[in-house]
Write a protein that holds these residues in place. Structure first.
Motif, PDB file in Angstrom:
ATOM      1  N   GLU A  88     -45.800  36.449 -55.715  1.00 49.98           N
ATOM      2  CA  GLU A  88     -46.852  37.524 -56.360  1.00 49.98           C
ATOM      3  C   GLU A  88     -46.470  39.133 -56.526  1.00 49.98           C
ATOM      4  O   GLU A  88     -46.852  39.928 -57.092  1.00 49.98           O
ATOM      5  CB  GLU A  88     -47.969  36.967 -57.102  1.00 49.98           C
ATOM      6  N   ASP A  89     -45.956  39.790 -54.885  1.00 51.87           N
ATOM      7  CA  ASP A  89     -45.622  40.867 -54.937  1.00 51.87           C
ATOM      8  C   ASP A  89     -44.563  40.939 -55.297  1.00 51.87           C
ATOM      9  O   ASP A  89     -43.799  42.358 -56.185  1.00 51.87           O
ATOM     10  CB  ASP A  89     -45.348  41.588 -54.149  1.00 51.87           C
ATOM     11  N   THR A  90     -43.873  40.750 -56.534  1.00 54.11           N
ATOM     12  CA  THR A  90     -42.270  40.929 -56.982  1.00 54.11           C
ATOM     13  C   THR A  90     -42.232  41.885 -58.177  1.00 54.11           C
ATOM     14  O   THR A  90     -42.972  41.269 -58.875  1.00 54.11           O
ATOM     15  CB  THR A  90     -41.444  39.602 -57.602  1.00 54.11           C
ATOM     16  N   ALA A  91     -42.006  43.309 -58.076  1.00 59.75           N
ATOM     17  CA  ALA A  91     -42.043  43.860 -59.349  1.00 59.75           C
ATOM     18  C   ALA A  91     -41.292  45.104 -58.464  1.00 59.75           C
ATOM     19  O   ALA A  91     -40.374  45.921 -57.486  1.00 59.75           O
ATOM     20  CB  ALA A  91     -43.433  44.320 -58.970  1.00 59.75           C
ATOM     21  N   VAL A  92     -41.061  45.832 -59.678  1.00 57.85           N
ATOM     22  CA  VAL A  92     -40.685  47.797 -59.585  1.00 57.85           C
ATOM     23  C   VAL A  92     -42.072  48.080 -58.820  1.00 57.85           C
ATOM     24  O   VAL A  92     -43.118  48.283 -59.491  1.00 57.85           O
ATOM     25  CB  VAL A  92     -39.757  47.885 -60.366  1.00 57.85           C
ATOM     26  N   TYR A  93     -41.968  49.027 -57.846  1.00 57.44           N
ATOM     27  CA  TYR A  93     -42.861  49.512 -56.851  1.00 57.44           C
ATOM     28  C   TYR A  93     -41.841  51.411 -57.467  1.00 57.44           C
ATOM     29  O   TYR A  93     -40.985  51.530 -56.681  1.00 57.44           O
ATOM     30  CB  TYR A  93     -43.019  49.682 -55.640  1.00 57.44           C
ATOM     31  N   TYR A  94     -43.576  51.966 -57.348  1.00 56.15           N
ATOM     32  CA  TYR A  94     -43.698  53.558 -57.776  1.00 56.15           C
ATOM     33  C   TYR A  94     -44.218  54.392 -57.033  1.00 56.15           C
ATOM     34  O   TYR A  94     -45.670  53.864 -56.751  1.00 56.15           O
ATOM     35  CB  TYR A  94     -43.240  53.942 -59.157  1.00 56.15           C
ATOM     36  N   CYS A  95     -43.820  55.322 -56.823  1.00 58.64           N
ATOM     37  CA  CYS A  95     -44.646  56.519 -55.793  1.00 58.64           C
ATOM     38  C   CYS A  95     -45.141  57.373 -56.927  1.00 58.64           C
ATOM     39  O   CYS A  95     -43.940  57.677 -57.764  1.00 58.64           O
ATOM     40  CB  CYS A  95     -43.583  56.872 -55.051  1.00 58.64           C
ATOM     41  N   HIS A  96     -46.341  57.697 -56.850  1.00 58.34           N
ATOM     42  CA  HIS A  96     -47.146  58.755 -57.919  1.00 58.34           C
ATOM     43  C   HIS A  96     -47.477  59.437 -56.836  1.00 58.34           C
ATOM     44  O   HIS A  96     -47.902  59.286 -55.936  1.00 58.34           O
ATOM     45  CB  HIS A  96     -47.800  58.188 -58.853  1.00 58.34           C
ATOM     46  N   ILE A  97     -47.106  61.164 -57.508  1.00 56.57           N
ATOM     47  CA  ILE A  97     -48.138  61.866 -56.294  1.00 56.57           C
ATOM     48  C   ILE A  97     -48.709  62.783 -57.804  1.00 56.57           C
ATOM     49  O   ILE A  97     -48.018  63.024 -58.670  1.00 56.57           O
ATOM     50  CB  ILE A  97     -47.286  62.980 -55.576  1.00 56.57           C
ATOM     51  N   ILE A  98     -49.590  63.351 -57.088  1.00 56.66           N
ATOM     52  CA  ILE A  98     -50.773  64.827 -57.644  1.00 56.66           C
ATOM     53  C   ILE A  98     -50.645  65.276 -56.324  1.00 56.66           C
ATOM     54  O   ILE A  98     -50.473  65.714 -55.370  1.00 56.66           O
ATOM     55  CB  ILE A  98     -51.521  64.304 -58.309  1.00 56.66           C
ATOM     56  N   VAL A  99     -50.283  67.045 -57.465  1.00 54.18           N
ATOM     57  CA  VAL A  99     -49.955  68.405 -56.679  1.00 54.18           C
ATOM     58  C   VAL A  99     -50.370  69.852 -56.950  1.00 54.18           C
ATOM     59  O   VAL A  99     -50.568  69.323 -58.358  1.00 54.18           O
ATOM     60  CB  VAL A  99     -48.199  68.741 -56.273  1.00 54.18           C
ATOM     61  N   ASP A 100     -50.809  70.262 -56.375  1.00 51.41           N
ATOM     62  CA  ASP A 100     -51.452  71.365 -56.286  1.00 51.41           C
ATOM     63  C   ASP A 100     -50.836  72.351 -56.300  1.00 51.41           C
ATOM     64  O   ASP A 100     -50.137  73.158 -55.440  1.00 51.41           O
ATOM     65  CB  ASP A 100     -53.156  71.691 -55.509  1.00 51.41           C
ATOM     66  N   TRP A 101     -50.814  72.963 -57.977  1.00 50.88           N
ATOM     67  CA  TRP A 101     -49.416  73.843 -57.901  1.00 50.88           C
ATOM     68  C   TRP A 101     -50.231  75.128 -58.437  1.00 50.88           C
ATOM     69  O   TRP A 101     -50.459  74.594 -60.042  1.00 50.88           O
ATOM     70  CB  TRP A 101     -48.443  73.281 -58.533  1.00 50.88           C
ATOM     71  N   ARG A 102     -50.352  76.095 -58.385  1.00 52.27           N
ATOM     72  CA  ARG A 102     -51.100  77.259 -58.755  1.00 52.27           C
ATOM     73  C   ARG A 102     -52.284  77.504 -59.512  1.00 52.27           C
ATOM     74  O   ARG A 102     -53.131  77.467 -61.087  1.00 52.27           O
ATOM     75  CB  ARG A 102     -50.144  78.353 -60.003  1.00 52.27           C
ATOM     76  N   GLN A 114     -37.081  48.151 -56.203  1.00 50.51           N
ATOM     77  CA  GLN A 114     -37.182  46.819 -56.505  1.00 50.51           C
ATOM     78  C   GLN A 114     -37.162  45.923 -55.487  1.00 50.51           C
ATOM     79  O   GLN A 114     -36.841  46.164 -53.988  1.00 50.51           O
ATOM     80  CB  GLN A 114     -35.862  46.647 -57.256  1.00 50.51           C
ATOM     81  N   VAL A 115     -38.577  45.259 -55.265  1.00 45.38           N
ATOM     82  CA  VAL A 115     -39.089  43.881 -54.217  1.00 45.38           C
ATOM     83  C   VAL A 115     -38.785  43.123 -54.946  1.00 45.38           C
ATOM     84  O   VAL A 115     -39.412  42.585 -56.005  1.00 45.38           O
ATOM     85  CB  VAL A 115     -40.189  44.489 -53.711  1.00 45.38           C
ATOM     86  N   THR A 116     -37.982  42.170 -54.433  1.00 48.01           N
ATOM     87  CA  THR A 116     -37.747  40.914 -54.429  1.00 48.01           C
ATOM     88  C   THR A 116     -39.079  39.419 -53.574  1.00 48.01           C
ATOM     89  O   THR A 116     -38.007  39.854 -52.738  1.00 48.01           O
ATOM     90  CB  THR A 116     -36.892  40.757 -55.278  1.00 48.01           C
ATOM     91  N   VAL A 117     -39.638  38.799 -53.810  1.00 46.31           N
ATOM     92  CA  VAL A 117     -40.359  37.958 -52.980  1.00 46.31           C
ATOM     93  C   VAL A 117     -39.499  36.893 -52.859  1.00 46.31           C
ATOM     94  O   VAL A 117     -40.500  35.753 -54.629  1.00 46.31           O
ATOM     95  CB  VAL A 117     -41.568  38.390 -53.183  1.00 46.31           C
ATOM     96  N   SER A 118     -38.752  36.222 -52.711  1.00 47.68           N
ATOM     97  CA  SER A 118     -38.072  34.917 -52.971  1.00 47.68           C
ATOM     98  C   SER A 118     -39.742  33.995 -52.431  1.00 47.68           C
ATOM     99  O   SER A 118     -39.896  34.436 -51.305  1.00 47.68           O
ATOM    100  CB  SER A 118     -37.669  34.437 -52.858  1.00 47.68           C
TER     101      SER A 118
END
Length: 119
Positions: A88-102, A114-118
């Motif tokens: 059930e963990d099989t999925a495309v995993y994305y990193c998301h960041i929120i930054v402080d700029w000005r 891609q993470v694929t668990v057989s």
């Protein structure tokens, strides 16, 4: 301009482990939050884990006790340690960041890994 890159995905057997890495390139900003999302085909993108610069951590119920999010020793890096993986963990995993700029908050996404668990 900020560039976010993930790595560490792959194919693993059920019960195995993977460690995902996230790195943000650029300068002149500070990361306020680093998050991991995942998305399966035809489904919404869901939050998996999040960590703030102050150390506040949140996990989705489905991964509590199995996944660990952390900030790296190198600036603007982070990791998602995934243990006891399930199909059930099989999925495309994305990193998301929120930054402080000005004195403003900005959102940036990686391209995904891609993470694929057989079974």
């Amino acid at each position: 301009q900020v560039q976010v890159m993930e790595s560490g995905g792959g194919l693993v057997q059920s019960g195995g482990s993977l460690r995902l890495s996230c790195a943000a390139s650029g300068s002149g900003f500070g990361i306020k939050s680093m998050e991991w999302y995942r998305q399966c085909p035809g489904k919404q993108r869901d939050l998996v884990a999040a960590i703030t610069t102050g150390g506040t951590i949140n996990y989705a119920d489905s991964v509590k006790g199995r996944f660990t999010i952390s900030r790296g020793s190198a600036e603007n890096t982070g990791f998602l340690q995934m243990d006891s993986l399930k199909s059930e963990d099989t999925a495309v995993y994305y990193c998301h960041i929120i930054v402080d700029w000005r004195s403003l908050s900005w959102s940036y996404w990686g391209q995904g890994t891609q993470v694929t668990v057989s079974s």
